[in-house]
Design an enzyme around this catalytic site. Structure first.
Site, mmCIF file in Angstrom:
data_model
loop_
_atom_site.group_PDB
_atom_site.id
_atom_site.type_symbol
_atom_site.label_atom_id
_atom_site.label_comp_id
_atom_site.label_asym_id
_atom_site.label_seq_id
_atom_site.Cartn_x
_atom_site.Cartn_y
_atom_site.Cartn_z
ATOM 1 C CG PHE B 98 -4.371 -8.304 6.044
ATOM 2 C CD1 PHE B 98 -3.252 -9.112 5.521
ATOM 3 C CD2 PHE B 98 -4.281 -7.216 5.419
ATOM 4 C CE1 PHE B 98 -3.130 -8.757 3.933
ATOM 5 C CE2 PHE B 98 -3.771 -6.446 4.712
ATOM 6 C CZ PHE B 98 -3.294 -7.428 3.754
ATOM 7 C CD GLN B 211 -3.772 1.985 8.277
ATOM 8 O OE1 GLN B 211 -3.775 2.357 7.471
ATOM 9 N NE2 GLN B 211 -4.948 1.567 9.403
ATOM 10 C CG HIS B 213 1.295 0.426 6.137
ATOM 11 N ND1 HIS B 213 2.453 -0.555 6.595
ATOM 12 C CD2 HIS B 213 0.692 -0.409 5.605
ATOM 13 C CE1 HIS B 213 2.021 -1.907 5.796
ATOM 14 N NE2 HIS B 213 1.302 -1.941 5.299
ATOM 15 C CG LEU B 223 2.674 -1.382 1.829
ATOM 16 C CD1 LEU B 223 2.900 -0.380 3.185
ATOM 17 C CD2 LEU B 223 1.846 -0.832 0.664
ATOM 18 C CD GLU B 226 -1.753 -4.994 8.442
ATOM 19 O OE1 GLU B 226 -1.323 -4.180 8.444
ATOM 20 O OE2 GLU B 226 -2.535 -6.491 8.727
ATOM 21 N NE ARG B 257 -2.202 -1.994 7.749
ATOM 22 C CZ ARG B 257 -3.469 -2.000 6.245
ATOM 23 N NH1 ARG B 257 -3.142 -0.793 6.000
ATOM 24 N NH2 ARG B 257 -2.553 -2.346 5.517
ATOM 25 C CG HIS B 321 -0.428 2.956 4.855
ATOM 26 N ND1 HIS B 321 0.179 2.753 3.113
ATOM 27 C CD2 HIS B 321 -0.898 1.906 4.699
ATOM 28 C CE1 HIS B 321 -0.349 1.603 2.231
ATOM 29 N NE2 HIS B 321 -1.472 1.197 3.479
ATOM 30 N NE ARG B 356 -6.972 1.743 4.892
ATOM 31 C CZ ARG B 356 -6.093 0.894 4.521
ATOM 32 N NH1 ARG B 356 -6.344 -0.422 4.328
ATOM 33 N NH2 ARG B 356 -4.740 0.962 4.109
#
Lengths: 290, 541, 323
Positions: B98, B211, B213, B223, B226, B257, B321, B356
């Site tokens: 990730f 955040q 995204h 969405l 990721e 991100r 996000h 995050r």
């Protein structure tokens, strides 16, 4: 049009309890010039019950049916919606899953059989609506059924699951109405036409089955039908044979004659009620077919 | 629900109050996964370092250490409850790479990890006999003498207000994505808990860190996980270049991100976008891998963008996000109000700091949800039942009746529309003083107009318009808190990117922002960041 | 393009005279990609805020917005307006069927949750243990066995379409059965036998009429009918056959094994037992008069029965190998 010929799979019901359906289909096919070739080896598809017993057994036994048709070099035509659904689902799984096909051929090979995955399974209704064609059908009509207000009853297994059947649209089916109209009759519209007749639980949850049969019959009649046509012998068993029980359950006289699809076609082609075994029905169609 | 399970296990009488059915909560949409250092080649310290670095050193390091240390046990606990993590060939729990992570440590359930966890937690809520008040919306947290007394909630089916008298309350209401126009969040992610807590006297922390995204669909904001990049997807600009090579030469698409979102926005602003988007290309992964690992993504792309990723790249762009900020709590979920706890996205412990990492939000919810549940039950065992102030139900009833009574005002959706547009324009991926100040003025004006909002629907049963008005009130408070924090913080850190202050300034701003409501006004203050062993350093991917 | 959307409405609060459901027409500006949910939101904002419906994630994963669109259960957020109108000529939105309507498109979901509770919807450790142990190894195949069942989002589309539920409100219905398989099919589950015994009772899994609506209309391709079949196989495999449903399946299988096809009369007798068959005699007699009573004694075999027997034997053997 090239000569239509099919490996003919009437299904267990139409060889016994509703044998008038198979008999009429043969007469109609011959009048239309469609060749039906018997499958003397064909076993029962399992009617869904083999699926409940054991999936692998169900797949193998259905592959045995396909293997016979493959040898005959023909697609299968059935006059039973449940056989259609059960065989098509097995065929979909075999065609989409190479490992399953391999595994199944392993088993078949022990019995000296093989299935390559190239057979199509069709219903008599589809053959009429597509392969034979509605225009050709119209040309054969000698007695347009103008006095009939027919409630088309698809039931379940001629439409769903569409991922396996892939012919008509379960949300907006057209084939049965199209055939009815081609025969010169009027098709009645009602919501219950794509719902269940109750057959699968006749022997398991009889109350539900009979109530369901009654609900469908009232729906068809309430929307102006003076008769009903179904492409499936199991639907016929419930809608005709169980109509008496259903009447008691819903506390109403219904008295709605139920045709097999072949009989409706036969009628328009000039076949007689007796030839088509209509005396075997429990609800008399005498007032309609004379 | 994780908190409820923990509290119920201790033998307490626990109730869950939720405006939607529990399986509808937006964790259900979390796709990619949940992080834990399970492999012996990995370690919780590595996980902690990645998280600290990802947070741009704003996360509290004691909390982050705790999060990463307890993560593996919580992953196993979820499996004991019934979750089935995707496996590798040997039957071990599979882990995927990730963004921002130095090791593939994201566990997953295909691409519906949140769905899997949420349903398992719901199962356990039933198993442990938690009472569920579903389709009840909390309109007030009742606090007296700095101690929580329970909540007042409206039963949507009847429109009746109920008082729920309790020793402790845990807020777990998720994020506020809906204050933005383009967001990945559900229609129900309206920051209710943050607004309620603020009004009840609790502090909100680090609200300016929002955040964005990098891969959301245009128009709807839906969405794309990721995980799509974790599985090897490329990001391309209009010239077909893998532009991330420029911005993060080492890890490219798998930078954190904020970095990827800024890179995308820069490409789009420089005219190298495609209709305001960049392209997420999965074609080279092949149909088999896409179908096996990213089936839901394929469905989403087909249904909501009209693109089959096997054949064409998916247009994506940054969208709001996740809220790094939230209700300030300690590592046991406790707020400054006795008996009031918070967990998950609605809380700020803080483990995410200024940004995050993917796969850390479900983890935050699970670890700190459990801890908040345990701490709240401990609190209940030690505390006598405080009295529920009689007047509070009457006051809440008056407030609701007031809204219903008003006539001739403007409808809520106009104010909501202006608010989401203002937030998008003034407080997006890139920010500056002028735009932020204008945005703040905008929100202040909208708050005035909100006081006169009126309804067309005056009925009791499922008055969804009334619900929307109540939600809007919370959202305006939350929007204001975000803007106040963003104007105040004159530096760029993590997701907060000021074009007028492009550098991180540890000397002045290695601090948390706190916002309190006193006499109806929002007041700002600061709090130090806890540093253990990871010294602030420049952040490069 | 302006598109007409017809919505079935009902408000229990309105005056006595309007307490019947009614249809209301809205004109909505619709473009490429617009979903029914987008349209409902637009109506509720700009046109008629009194319109009530459930919604949340708007990306087909939370299960809130299942409604009936042009006659069948669909997620409003996943149904695009233009193709839907192209197909049906109109957009008709109604509340889910088989559920009581509370307001407009919002139905009473409590029967749905109650049915879920009936299948003990959580993993149960083996008897005598409080928690699951970590010592059961889960393989990718174990994961695959319950994968479809696990994708359920509890939207209620299947139950809304279920024909057995339409007739029998007590019926456990497909959503809960898919959930039941999620546990029965789990290698770690400790109470499989008990679960299957309970599911074999009245209004349980054998009451499915196999109408295939659940599988056809599930927006997540859970295929609940498949899970029902797996549950039934599992019950028979564990010898839970003291009920009409399982007996029916067993006698059918025996009939195919013996003669290669369905032997209706034998099935009726075996399934219902002798006494119940007596109860059916009047019906049987009537069928007999019309020549409809099949005669088990003269029922002919198909050709190539040796092949059928070989297949049965092979499957039996493979099963034993697995155990």
């Amino acid at each position: 049009m090239s000569q239509l010929k099919y490996a003919y799979y009437p299904g267990c019901a139409s060889q016994e309890i509703t044998k008038e359906s198979s008999k009429t289909t043969r007469l109609v096919a011959s009048a239309l010039g469609i060749e039906l070739h018997d499958m003397p080896k064909a076993n029962c598809c399992g009617a869904g019950l083999l699926t409940d017993y054991d999936y692998d057994l169900y797949i193998a036994l259905n592959a045995r049916i396909f293997a016979e048709a493959e040898q005959m070099g023909m697609d299968i035509m059935t006059i039973c919606s449940t056989c259609l659904m059960v065989m098509s689902t097995a065929n979909r799984d075999l065609q989409n899953d190479k490992r399953l096909l391999e595994k199944t051929n392993d088993i078949l090979s022990k019995a000296g059989l093989h299935y390559s995955g190239n057979v199509k399974v069709k219903q008599f209704l589809w053959v009429l609506a597509e392969d034979y064609g509605l225009d050709n059908l119209k040309k054969k009509v000698v007695k347009p059924l103008s006095w009939l207000k027919v409630a088309p009853f698809y039931g379940c297994h001629s439409l769903r699951p569409s991922s396996a059947l892939g012919f008509d649209d379960p949300q907006k089916p057209w084939s049965l109405e199209a055939v009815i109209k081609a025969l010169g009759a009027e098709a009645v519209e009602y919501k219950g036409k794509t719902k269940c007749c109750g057959f699968q639980v006749d022997l398991v949850a009889e109350e539900t089955a009979v109530q369901m049969t009654g609900t469908r019959l009232l729906d068809a009649k309430g929307h102006g039908g003076n008769c009903l046509v179904t492409p499936c012998p199991f639907c016929h068993i419930n809608l005709d044979n169980y109509q008496g029980l259903a009447e008691k359950k819903v506390h109403q006289k219904i008295d709605l004659p139920i045709f097999h699809l072949s009989q409706l076609v036969g009628l328009a082609l000039g076949l007689s009620a007796v030839e088509m075994g209509m005396t075997r029905h429990l609800v008399s169609a005498e007032k309609l077919v004379g | 629900m994780r908190a409820a399970i923990e509290a119920a296990k201790s033998g307490l009488n626990v109730a869950l109050v939720t405006k939607v059915y529990p399986v509808r909560s937006h964790s259900v949409a979390a796709q990619g996964g949940i992080n834990a250092a399970l492999n012996p080649a990995d370690s919780w310290e590595n996980h902690a370092f990645d998280t600290v670095k990802g947070s741009d050193y704003l996360g509290d390091q004691d909390a982050i250490e705790l999060l990463c240390r307890e993560a593996p046990e919580d992953i196993l606990a979820l499996e004991r409850m019934g979750a089935v993590w995707s496996r590798d060939f040997d039957g071990n729990i599979a882990q995927r790479p990730f963004g921002g992570a130095g090791y593939p440590r994201t566990c997953y359930l295909a691409d519906r990890t949140g769905h899997g966890i949420l349903h398992v937690l719901y199962e356990q809520v039933i198993r442990h006999g938690v009472i569920i008040y579903d389709e009840w919306h909390v309109v007030k947290l009742v606090v007296k003498d700095n101690a929580a007394r329970g909540v007042i909630a409206i039963e949507l089916k009847t429109g009746r207000l109920h008082r729920l008298h309790s020793k402790a309350a845990v807020i777990a209401t998720g994020g506020y994505g809906r204050v933005y126009k383009t967001t990945t969040n559900a229609l129900s992610s309206t920051g209710d808990g943050m607004g309620l807590a603020l009004s009840a006297g609790a502090a909100l922390m680090d609200m300016e860190f929002v955040q964005f995204h990098p891969t959301t669909l245009p128009r709807t904001g839906i969405l794309i996980t990721e995980g799509a990049r974790g599985e090897g997807g490329y990001l391309l600009n209009s010239k077909g270049e893998r532009f991330m090579e420029k911005y993060a030469p080492k890890v490219k698409e798998l930078a954190s991100r904020d970095v990827v979102s800024r890179a995308e926005q820069t490409e789009i602003d420089a005219g190298r976008g495609v209709d305001g988007c960049v392209l997420l290309d999965l074609r080279h992964l092949g149909a088999e891998k896409i179908n096996e690992r990213l089936p839901q993504i394929r469905d989403i792309a087909i249904n909501f963008a009209g693109v089959d990723p096997i054949e064409k790249p998916i247009p994506v762009r940054p969208g709001a996000h996740y809220s790094m900020g939230g209700i300030m709590t300690d590592v046991n979920g406790m707020t400054a109000i006795a008996g009031l706890y918070a967990a998950g996205e609605s809380a700020c412990v803080s483990v995410h700091g200024a940004n995050r990492l993917g796969g850390n939000s479900l983890l935050d919810a699970v670890v700190f949800g459990r801890r908040a549940g345990a701490a709240a039950s401990e609190f209940c065992f030690q505390t006598a039942f405080p009295e529920f102030p009689d007047s509070s139900l009457k006051d809440a009833a008056h407030e609701v009746a007031d809204i219903l009574k008003r006539d001739g005002g403007e409808p809520a959706f106009i104010i909501r529309g202006e608010m989401t547009a203002a937030m998008e324009n003034s407080c997006g991926v890139f920010r500056d003083k002028e735009r932020l100040t204008k945005g703040l003025e905008n929100i202040r004006e909208l708050k005035e107009r909100y006081k006169k909002v009126s309804l067309s629907d005056k009925s009791d049963c499922f008055n969804t318009e009334l619900l929307a008005v109540v939600e809007l009130g919370n959202m305006l408070d939350v929007a204001k808190a975000i803007l106040i924090g963003a104007v105040n913080r004159e530096e760029s850190r993590g997701a907060h990117s000021r074009t007028d202050f492009p550098r991180r300034d540890d000397e002045k701003w290695l601090k948390h922002t706190l916002i309190n409501k006193t006499n109806g006004e929002l007041k700002i203050s600061c709090k130090d960041v806890t540093i253990t062993k990871y010294k602030p350093a420049e952040r490069k991917y | 393009m302006k598109i007409k959307i017809k919505i079935k409405r009902f408000n229990p609060n309105e005056g006595e005279e309007s307490r019947e459901p009614y249809f209301q027409l809205y004109n909505v500006e619709a473009g490429e990609g617009m979903t029914v949910l987008d349209a409902l939101l637009k109506i509720a904002d700009e046109d008629d805020p009194t319109l009530s419906f459930r919604r949340s994630c708007r990306s087909a994963i939370c299960g809130s917005c299942a409604v009936s669109i042009n006659g069948h259960a669909k997620l409003a957020c996943k149904t695009q307006i233009l193709p839907e109108r192209h197909k049906f000529g109109e957009i008709l939105v109604e509340p889910l069927a088989n559920h009581a309507v509370m307001k407009d498109l919002i139905v009473d979901f409590s029967p749905f949750w109650n049915k879920m509770s009936r299948v003990t919807p959580y993993l149960t450790p083996p008897p005598g243990r409080q928690e699951q142990a970590d010592d059961v190894k889960i393989t990718p195949a174990d994961e695959a066995a319950i994968d479809r069942a696990q994708t359920c989002i509890m939207c209620g589309a299947c139950n809304s379409e279920c024909n057995a539920l339409e007739i029998d409100p007590e019926y456990i219905a497909p959503a809960a059965l898919a959930k039941a398989w999620r546990f029965v099919g789990d290698v770690r589950e400790g109470e499989k036998q008990k679960r299957l015994e309970r599911l074999s009772m009245e209004h349980g899994m054998w009451d499915c009429v196999r109408c295939v609506h659940c599988t056809e209309y599930c927006p997540k391709d859970v295929r609940p009918l498949k899970e029902i079949e797996l549950l039934r196989s599992a019950a028979i495999g564990r010898g839970i056959t003291d009920n009409h449903g399982a007996k029916h399946v067993e006698s059918m299988t025996q009939s195919v094994k013996r003669v290669g096809r369905l032997d209706e009369a034998a099935m009726t007798f075996k399934t219902l037992g002798f006494l119940r068959s007596l109860g059916m005699i009047p019906f049987g007699l009537k069928m007999e008069l019309h020549g409809k009573m099949p005669m088990p004694l003269i029922f002919s075999q198909i050709e190539g029965m040796d092949e059928v027997k070989t297949i049965f034997d092979e499957i039996e053997e493979k099963k034993k190998e697995k155990e």
